[in-house]
Design an enzyme around this catalytic site. Structure first.
Site, PDB file in Angstrom:
ATOM      1  N   ASP A   1      41.485 113.444  90.682  1.00  0.00           N
ATOM      2  CA  ASP A   1      40.722 112.898  89.552  1.00  0.00           C
ATOM      3  C   ASP A   1      41.267 111.534  89.105  1.00  0.00           C
ATOM      4  O   ASP A   1      40.654 110.851  88.303  1.00  0.00           O
ATOM      5  CB  ASP A   1      40.756 113.901  88.383  1.00  0.00           C
TER       6      ASP A   1
ATOM      7  N   LYS B   1      36.771 118.319  87.363  1.00  0.00           N
ATOM      8  CA  LYS B   1      36.723 118.201  85.909  1.00  0.00           C
ATOM      9  C   LYS B   1      36.020 119.407  85.305  1.00  0.00           C
ATOM     10  O   LYS B   1      35.086 119.939  85.909  1.00  0.00           O
ATOM     11  CB  LYS B   1      35.902 116.957  85.523  1.00  0.00           C
TER      12      LYS B   1
ATOM     13  N   ARG C   1      42.051 104.358  90.048  1.00  0.00           N
ATOM     14  CA  ARG C   1      43.181 103.474  90.373  1.00  0.00           C
ATOM     15  C   ARG C   1      43.335 103.339  91.888  1.00  0.00           C
ATOM     16  O   ARG C   1      43.840 102.326  92.368  1.00  0.00           O
ATOM     17  CB  ARG C   1      44.458 104.004  89.702  1.00  0.00           C
TER      18      ARG C   1
ATOM     19  N   ASP D   1      31.888 110.818  88.840  1.00  0.00           N
ATOM     20  CA  ASP D   1      33.246 111.328  88.988  1.00  0.00           C
ATOM     21  C   ASP D   1      33.272 112.827  88.663  1.00  0.00           C
ATOM     22  O   ASP D   1      33.325 113.215  87.492  1.00  0.00           O
ATOM     23  CB  ASP D   1      34.199 110.551  88.064  1.00  0.00           C
TER      24      ASP D   1
ATOM     25  N   LYS E   1      35.676  98.875  88.689  1.00  0.00           N
ATOM     26  CA  LYS E   1      35.645 100.258  89.192  1.00  0.00           C
ATOM     27  C   LYS E   1      34.201 100.745  89.273  1.00  0.00           C
ATOM     28  O   LYS E   1      33.506 100.839  88.263  1.00  0.00           O
ATOM     29  CB  LYS E   1      36.459 101.179  88.263  1.00  0.00           C
TER      30      LYS E   1
ATOM     31  N   ASP F   1      31.033 106.233  85.047  1.00  0.00           N
ATOM     32  CA  ASP F   1      32.316 105.877  85.658  1.00  0.00           C
ATOM     33  C   ASP F   1      32.221 104.632  86.550  1.00  0.00           C
ATOM     34  O   ASP F   1      33.207 104.215  87.144  1.00  0.00           O
ATOM     35  CB  ASP F   1      32.886 107.079  86.426  1.00  0.00           C
TER      36      ASP F   1
ATOM     37  N   GLU G   1      41.126 108.856  90.665  1.00  0.00           N
ATOM     38  CA  GLU G   1      40.524 108.161  91.812  1.00  0.00           C
ATOM     39  C   GLU G   1      40.263 106.680  91.539  1.00  0.00           C
ATOM     40  O   GLU G   1      40.249 105.869  92.461  1.00  0.00           O
ATOM     41  CB  GLU G   1      39.218 108.849  92.223  1.00  0.00           C
TER      42      GLU G   1
HETATM   43  N1  BES Z   1      36.972 108.426  84.935  1.00  0.00           N
HETATM   44  C1  BES Z   1      38.116 109.145  84.508  1.00  0.00           C
HETATM   45  C2  BES Z   1      38.650 108.659  83.181  1.00  0.00           C
HETATM   46  C3  BES Z   1      37.804 108.904  81.995  1.00  0.00           C
HETATM   47  C4  BES Z   1      37.535 110.184  81.554  1.00  0.00           C
HETATM   48  C5  BES Z   1      37.344 107.820  81.284  1.00  0.00           C
HETATM   49  C6  BES Z   1      36.781 110.372  80.433  1.00  0.00           C
HETATM   50  C7  BES Z   1      36.599 108.006  80.161  1.00  0.00           C
HETATM   51  C8  BES Z   1      36.308 109.277  79.730  1.00  0.00           C
HETATM   52  C9  BES Z   1      39.254 108.984  85.501  1.00  0.00           C
HETATM   53  O1  BES Z   1      38.860 108.904  86.829  1.00  0.00           O
HETATM   54  C10 BES Z   1      40.117 110.179  85.358  1.00  0.00           C
HETATM   55  O2  BES Z   1      39.639 111.259  85.605  1.00  0.00           O
HETATM   56  N2  BES Z   1      41.370 109.979  84.956  1.00  0.00           N
HETATM   57  C11 BES Z   1      42.278 111.062  84.776  1.00  0.00           C
HETATM   58  C12 BES Z   1      43.613 110.639  85.336  1.00  0.00           C
HETATM   59  C13 BES Z   1      44.600 111.767  85.440  1.00  0.00           C
HETATM   60  C14 BES Z   1      44.141 112.803  86.440  1.00  0.00           C
HETATM   61  C15 BES Z   1      45.950 111.205  85.838  1.00  0.00           C
HETATM   62  C16 BES Z   1      42.381 111.341  83.286  1.00  0.00           C
HETATM   63  O3  BES Z   1      42.348 110.422  82.477  1.00  0.00           O
HETATM   64  O4  BES Z   1      42.472 112.527  82.933  1.00  0.00           O
HETATM   65 ZN    ZN Z   2      36.984 108.170  87.187  1.00  0.00          ZN
HETATM   66 MN    MN Z   3      38.613 110.792  87.712  1.00  0.00          MN
END
Ligand code: BES
Ligand code: ZN
Ligand code: MN
Length: 459
Positions: free
Chosen positions: A309, A239, A313, A232, A227, A250, A311
């Site tokens: 968010d 966020k 996946r 992000d 990834k 990220d 994104e």
């Molecule tokens: N990059 C983030 C995940 C993340 C956040 C990893 C903080 C490490 C620390 C990812 O893109 C994300 O925002 N995931 C969301 C998914 C949700 C919207 C289903 C998450 O984990 O809140």
């Molecule tokens: Zn992310």
């Molecule tokens: Mn995200």
């Protein structure tokens, strides 16, 4: 970063003696009288992590004693020796006795001498180590160098590490080992990889798919997908500032995939390696993709956007679909995908997912052996229906708040069919608080364990 290992003669190196509560008494007794008095005057008791620097008669450093836990201690840190480079004056050192695991201690020493020096010169003393007898110093240097690469890439802020710079970094690694390098962008990306395009299109820094291959085409196909979200913001489902703060990391999956690829190529493992890195910035702009937009993915599945968010996946889905088309023997993806993985296991213990039992056992064993912690979580079939959408084939963000790392893994699984086996790791890629051998900031996670797995299978 030059290797900390000094392969010259050990004769002039300053000895470091490892001492635990149990062994300290005997070590203390064997010291010359002045040194013993010096240790006592300093109230040195070989507490784990404590360092005693003993002077010679002429004022030079005669030797070093370093406290470690007992072998059986429950909370023993196998990377304890990683604190040494931060404690020692400049010089060349050697291990005078064997810590519990000399190889891991030497690796920790190398990992602990990393400094992120791109924006500010550090005046850290140059501390070097003559590798202990019987360890493969070349292999340790290879692993330490790869970890430094991953850390440097992650630590570099997003203004200097966008999709183009990530491409340049990948190209550098690929060309160093004679890999054939390609990068898909513009119309080709929009046509062939709609999800990568959707996530990346709002940024003025164009999205792309990095694709390089190395090795004998007759060897087993191993494909690594990372990834590469260079920043992000969360997109339109923005966020909060606290969550956005460290999102330069990220692209940690991409950084670790490059680190892993570098180790594989440097060790000349008998694989046909392919590396795929979707590189994007998840930005906010008028042309950003929106909640409830629907895109037809490369694989043909339509995906409804529950949350912009989620994104990571999305971009991995299109890259995994491409990887899957050539039926690799082993398909591995790494990414900083969910906050939920941290809620479950914390920053130091990334969850991994696979339905290949033999692979799971090997990953668990080698992650322990290499002290590259990983913990298996299930591709729990009963939660698969949580990905249902009312209007598309699948949603990228189920509405409930449960099992977020698992549902992300299940989402990715929909895009993998033909690969002989698939391993997914939801890494954190970051050390929030420095520990021995793990300075604060970008971290190499899963790459060393998987490198060892590939070495065992294809070495
Ligand atoms: N990059 C983030 C995940 C993340 C956040 C990893 C903080 C490490 C620390 C990812 O893109 C994300 O925002 N995931 C969301 C998914 C949700 C919207 C289903 C998450 O984990 O809140
Ligand atoms: Zn992310
Ligand atoms: Mn995200």
């Amino acid at each position: 970063m030059p290797s900390v290992f000094e392969t010259g003669s050990a004769a002039k190196a300053i000895p470091i003696t490892f001492a635990s509560k149990a062994t300290w008494d005997a070590i203390r007794q064997a010291l010359p009288a002045e040194a013993r008095q010096f240790a006592d005057a300093n109230r040195f008791a070989a507490k784990p992590g404590k360092c005693l620097i003993l002077p010679a008669a002429d004022g030079a450093i005669a030797q070093v004693i370093f406290g470690i836990e007992e072998e059986s201690a429950k909370s023993r840190d196998p990377f304890r020796a990683g604190a040494l480079p931060g404690l020692l004056p400049a010089g060349t050192y050697r291990f005078a006795n064997t810590p519990h695991d000399a190889r891991l201690a030497a690796l920790a020493f190398a990992l602990g001498s990393y400094r992120f020096a791109r924006y500010r010169k550090t005046d850290n003393p140059e501390v070097r180590l003559v590798p202990p007898d019987g360890v493969d110093a070349e292999d340790l240097a290879r692993m330490a160098e790869a970890a430094c690469l991953a850390r440097d890439l992650i630590n570099t802020p997003s203004n200097d590490m966008g999709p183009a710079e990530l491409e340049a970094a990948a190209r550098e690694v690929a060309t160093r080992f004679g890999a054939s390098f390609a990068c898909i962008a513009d119309d080709d990306l929009a046509k062939g990889f709609p999800l990568i395009q959707a996530v990346g299109m709002a940024s003025s820094r164009a999205p792309r798919l990095i694709d390089f291959s190395w090795g004998d085409p007759a060897h087993p196909k191993v494909t690594l997908v990372g990834k590469g979200v260079c920043f992000d913001t969360g997109g339109l489902d923005l966020k909060p500032s606290s969550g956005m703060l460290i999102m330069k990391k990220d692209m940690g999956g991409a950084a670790n995939v490059l680190a892993l690829a570098q180790m594989v190529m440097d060790a000349r493992l008998k694989v046909r390696l392919r590396v795929l890195i979707p590189a994007v910035e998840n930005a906010v702009a008028g042309n950003a993709f929106r909640p409830l937009d629907i895109f037809k993915s490369r694989k043909g599945l339509t995906v409804e956007i529950g949350n912009t968010d989620a994104e990571g996946r999305l971009i991995l889905a299109d890259a995994l679909a491409l990887a899957d088309e050539e039926k690799p023997e082993l398909l591995v993806d790494l990414g900083t995908l969910t906050g939920a993985a941290r809620v479950a296991l914390g920053p130091e213990l990334p969850p991994f997912y696979t339905n290949d039992e033999a692979l799971a056992a090997d990953v668990a064993r080698l992650s322990r052996q290499e002290h590259d912690p990983l913990w298996r979580m299930p591709l729990w079939p009963a939660y698969d229906s949580w990905l249902d959408s009312k209007v598309a084939d699948i949603t990228n963000a189920p509405s409930g708040a449960f099992a977020g790392s698992i549902t992300c893994a299940l989402f990715l699984q929909r895009f993998v069919e033909a690969a002989r086996s698939w391993l997914h790791v939801d890494i954190y890629g970051w050390t929030p608080q420095a520990k021995p051998g793990r300075p604060e900031g970008g971290e190499c996670q899963a790459a060393r364990a998987i490198y060892k797995l590939l070495s065992e299978r294809y070495g």
